[in-house]
Design an enzyme around this catalytic site. Structure first.
Site, PDB file in Angstrom:
ATOM      1  N   GLN A 110       0.846  -1.189   0.000  1.00  0.00           N
ATOM      2  CA  GLN A 110       0.000   0.000   0.000  1.00  0.00           C
ATOM      3  C   GLN A 110       0.888   1.248   0.000  1.00  0.00           C
ATOM      4  OE1 GLN A 110      -2.745  -0.363   3.382  1.00  0.00           O
ATOM      5  NE2 GLN A 110      -4.362  -0.741   1.909  1.00  0.00           N
ATOM      6  N   TYR A 177      -8.816   8.904   5.565  1.00  0.00           N
ATOM      7  CA  TYR A 177      -7.452   9.350   5.289  1.00  0.00           C
ATOM      8  C   TYR A 177      -7.481  10.471   4.240  1.00  0.00           C
ATOM      9  CZ  TYR A 177      -5.729   5.417   8.044  1.00  0.00           C
ATOM     10  OH  TYR A 177      -5.460   4.553   9.072  1.00  0.00           O
ATOM     11  N   ARG A 225      -8.135   1.321  -2.281  1.00  0.00           N
ATOM     12  CA  ARG A 225      -8.904   0.964  -1.088  1.00  0.00           C
ATOM     13  C   ARG A 225      -9.990   2.015  -0.918  1.00  0.00           C
ATOM     14  NH1 ARG A 225      -9.565  -3.613   2.164  1.00  0.00           N
ATOM     15  NH2 ARG A 225      -9.425  -3.125   4.373  1.00  0.00           N
ATOM     16  N   GLY A 334      -8.524  -9.068   7.019  1.00  0.00           N
ATOM     17  CA  GLY A 334      -7.447  -8.438   7.754  1.00  0.00           C
ATOM     18  C   GLY A 334      -7.227  -9.121   9.086  1.00  0.00           C
ATOM     19  N   ARG A 335      -8.059  -8.788  10.055  1.00  0.00           N
ATOM     20  CA  ARG A 335      -7.906  -9.367  11.398  1.00  0.00           C
ATOM     21  C   ARG A 335      -8.075 -10.888  11.408  1.00  0.00           C
ATOM     22  NH1 ARG A 335     -12.323  -5.982  14.168  1.00  0.00           N
ATOM     23  NH2 ARG A 335     -13.170  -6.304  12.077  1.00  0.00           N
ATOM     24  N   CYS A 361     -12.494  -8.376  19.062  1.00  0.00           N
ATOM     25  CA  CYS A 361     -12.246  -7.615  20.290  1.00  0.00           C
ATOM     26  C   CYS A 361     -11.434  -6.356  20.015  1.00  0.00           C
ATOM     27  CB  CYS A 361     -11.530  -8.478  21.315  1.00  0.00           C
ATOM     28  SG  CYS A 361      -9.845  -8.947  20.856  1.00  0.00           S
ATOM     29  N   CYS A 365      -4.849  -5.948  18.141  1.00  0.00           N
ATOM     30  CA  CYS A 365      -4.422  -5.337  16.874  1.00  0.00           C
ATOM     31  C   CYS A 365      -4.544  -3.822  16.940  1.00  0.00           C
ATOM     32  CB  CYS A 365      -5.217  -5.937  15.716  1.00  0.00           C
ATOM     33  SG  CYS A 365      -7.009  -6.020  16.003  1.00  0.00           S
ATOM     34  N   ALA A 408      -7.428 -19.432  29.510  1.00  0.00           N
ATOM     35  CA  ALA A 408      -6.007 -19.507  29.829  1.00  0.00           C
ATOM     36  C   ALA A 408      -5.567 -20.955  29.997  1.00  0.00           C
ATOM     37  CB  ALA A 408      -5.706 -18.707  31.093  1.00  0.00           C
ATOM     38  N   GLU A 427     -10.756 -29.505  35.355  1.00  0.00           N
ATOM     39  CA  GLU A 427     -11.703 -28.400  35.472  1.00  0.00           C
ATOM     40  C   GLU A 427     -12.737 -28.756  36.534  1.00  0.00           C
ATOM     41  OE1 GLU A 427     -14.388 -25.465  35.472  1.00  0.00           O
ATOM     42  OE2 GLU A 427     -12.376 -25.332  34.612  1.00  0.00           O
TER      43      GLU A 427
END
Length: 660
Positions: A110, A177, A225, A334-335, A361, A365, A408, A427
């Site tokens: 880009q 942008y 984009r 992307g994510r 979430c 990132c 975790a 558990e």
């Protein structure tokens, strides 16, 4: 191919000569660790992009981080050497492209015209408010400065072609942008040839592609984009459903597509939103997948060049149907590509259930980046550190005991088992998931249930021994004699010590969200952190009257910082659901049909049928001290060590387990 995802594995032509092997594109992400101090691809950068090529992506974008160094630093007219070491970058680029070529993957860097009002100190098309401080305005670019920036972009394209790249993506007429600001009548107030009519407002975009094609040749691919709609009511004021649009309407977005095709752009990578409506730009878990498809379909119908679609397309079946129906030509992930670099490979093998889900979430990132922290992924702790933070080799196989089956504990067990250790996970309850269970109880957080199921499938495949309904004491651990124990016991809700708190109509949020019946029309949620706000929203969307009581001056201000996109959308959803918010208010007493709160004006009574406690969490008691001197390695991870989030739980568990 006859399976449901066949359309995603057809080749796609971009421009006259560039052919992609499939319809999967790894989207552009700003990840500073991918570049070294001189601007060349770092060892982590080489490994990151290679991992996604190996994972099956046909097209990979670099993200705007490096091209911003090439073209537009914070002071956008910087005439210094674009790169500290251009030869070093070129050598790293040649090596990277050789690695990608081994997997048949293509890359488009880009190249950015700049941030404009999105970054303090940068220039805009006109004097308009900065996003981060609307009390200040951007200086306006002169025509000479505009031409200088366009020339910089063309020179950068020439340099990148010399490095071996087959094209570039122009960054960007999206997210607000600089190019986006030029195109928006709301932000571009110029009276010269770069303002006024849509044709004039798109002049920069036209001059860029014409200049790049003239300098690099007609076969050199140039993509744009483009945000098809801004969802903007005003500066720093998003539009939840697109009403009262003052920015770009879909109709204008489609018209821009026609212009860009006429100017010579070879394809368009479309999404929606901008910084002011950031929950469209980086959709959180609250937004349904594929929301952009109706917009992208209209763009596709208006042009003949390929439409690559991003913005919440993390759903293989939905994506395959859209491509097969001709609504779009490819998907830009992307994510999701950050969360799972093997996404296309898993779709190709027909094991989509093994795709590690992006949970929307935004903490690892974009959220981390905005806080000045290392940018990666909340659910994939190796992301952007594939080289430097890979699991260490196992030199001696160990018997590992993991205590606790939350996120975790499952991550610790997964990582340890994947390295070759023998792992048993105990558990205390009858199911795995821990805090994922109450958090995933909301319809808008279903993705956390997907993550829970993903972990369970991985543990099963890795042969981890799971023992449910097994509460472990220190004596039990000593009797089992493991080589190492990982304590992932989690956290428990804080119960405020106020009169009436033990009433039958009072429930902590975990109990309320994991099956306990919450009766009554009028509910009060104590605590306005993320858990409290999401709990309140869930009940309000059921048709309840809900009031949040928060002691701090603002909701969503306690605990782990909530990323901007998620906070912005959650606040708008709470407003839409008519949730009452009482900040600066502390719970004093609970009665049978009311609560008493203390405010700056004095005590006040709020009528209620039910009270939900979401006043925070604290770690459960640890067994670590009782194991001192036992000869067993002891580690604590997740909320049992320090209350945090899915990101912190996964990060601590992986960090420990990768080195066991």
């Amino acid at each position: 191919m006859s399976y449901p995802y066949a359309s995603l594995f057809q080749p796609l032509r971009l421009g006259s000569k560039l052919t992609l092997k499939n319809r999967f594109c790894a989207g552009p992400l700003t990840l500073p660790s991918l570049f070294d101090p001189h601007g060349a691809f770092s060892p982590d950068g080489l490994a990151y992009f290679e991992a996604r090529a190996k994972g099956g992506f046909g097209l990979i974008y670099t993200g705007a981080f490096h091209p911003d160094i090439l073209v537009d630093p914070v002071h956008p007219l910087d005439s210094k050497q674009p790169l500290k070491a251009p030869k070093a970058f070129q050598r790293s680029a040649v090596e990277l492209l050789e690695r990608l070529d081994a997997y048949g993957a293509k890359m488009l860097p880009q190249v950015s015209m700049g941030y404009g009002r999105n970054a303090m100190g940068c220039y805009g098309p006109s004097e308009i408010p900065y996003y981060h401080d609307p009390s200040k305005t951007t200086p306006a670019l002169t025509k000479e400065q505009i031409q200088q920036k366009i020339d910089q972009m063309i020179a950068t394209a020439v340099f990148l072609k010399a490095c071996g790249f087959p094209g570039i993506e122009v960054h960007a007429m999206h997210w607000g942008y600089l190019l986006d600001q030029f195109a928006l009548a709301y932000m571009n107030h110029r009276e010269d040839e770069y303002g006024g009519t849509l044709e004039n407002r798109l002049r920069c975009a036209r001059e860029i592609v014409e200049g790049v094609k003239a300098a690099c040749g007609a076969d050199f691919v140039v993509s744009m984009r483009l945000a098809l709609k801004t969802y903007l009511k005003g500066y720093n004021h998003p539009s939840l459903h697109g009403e009262d649009e003052v920015g770009r309407t879909l109709e204008e977005g489609v018209e821009i597509c026609r212009h860009l095709e006429a100017y010579g752009y070879d394809c368009l990578s479309v999404d929606f939103g901008q910084y002011d409506s950031f929950y469209y730009a980086a959709p959180p878990c609250y937004m349904e997948k594929g929301r952009i498809l109706d917009l992208a379909e209209q763009a596709k119908a208006a042009v003949s060049i390929p439409i690559l679609c991003g913005g919440g397309m993390n759903a293989p079946a939905l994506a395959a149907q859209a491509v097969a129906a001709g609504k779009i030509d490819a998907i830009v992930l992307g994510r999701p590509s950050l969360a799972d670099p093997d996404y296309p490979q898993k779709v190709a093998r027909g094991v989509v259930e093994d795709i590690r889900p992006c949970i929307g979430c935004n903490q690892g990132c974009i959220g981390a980046l905005k806080l000045g922290r290392r940018a990666g992924c909340a659910v994939n702790p190796q992301a952007a550190r594939e080289f430097s933070f890979a699991p260490l080799p196992v030199f001696a196989k160990k018997e590992i005991l993991v205590v606790g089956g939350g996120v975790a504990g499952m991550e610790a067990a997964r990582t340890a088992a994947s390295r070759g250790h023998t792992v048993t996970l105990c558990e205390g309850s009858g199911q795995l998931g821990g805090s994922l269970l109450p958090a995933g109880a909301h319809d808008f957080k279903e993705v956390l249930n997907e993550l829970n199921l993903w972990y369970q499938r991985q543990l099963d495949k890795l042969g981890v021994t799971i023992q449910l309904n097994t509460r472990i004491s220190a004596q039990d651990i000593l009797a089992r004699k493991p080589d190492a124990v990982v304590l992932a016991v989690g956290a428990e809700p804080v119960i405020p010590p106020v009169p009436g708190i033990d009433g039958n109509h009072v429930l902590d949020c975990v109990t309320a969200l994991t099956g306990a019946s919450v009766s009554g029309k009028n509910l009060v949620v104590i605590g306005g952190g993320l858990v409290g706000c999401e709990t309140a929203l869930g009940y309000a969307q059921e048709g309840r009257e809900v009031t949040i009581v928060e002691a701090l001056p603002n909701i969503l201000s306690a605990g782990v910082p909530v990323p901007e996109s998620n906070q912005q959308m959650l606040e708008d959803l709470l407003e839409e659901a008519k949730v009452h918010i009482r900040t600066g208010s502390r719970l004093v007493q609970v009665n049978e049909d009311s609560v008493v709160i203390a405010t700056a004006q004095g005590e006040e009574m709020l009528p209620t049928d039910g009270v939900i406690l979401a006043a925070g969490f604290r770690p459960r008691p640890s067994l670590a001290s009782a194991l001192t001197g036992s000869g067993i390695e002891v580690y604590q991870v997740g909320d049992g060590s320090k209350v945090g989030s899915v990101m912190t739980a996964v990060a601590t568990a992986y960090t420990v387990a990768r080195a066991l």
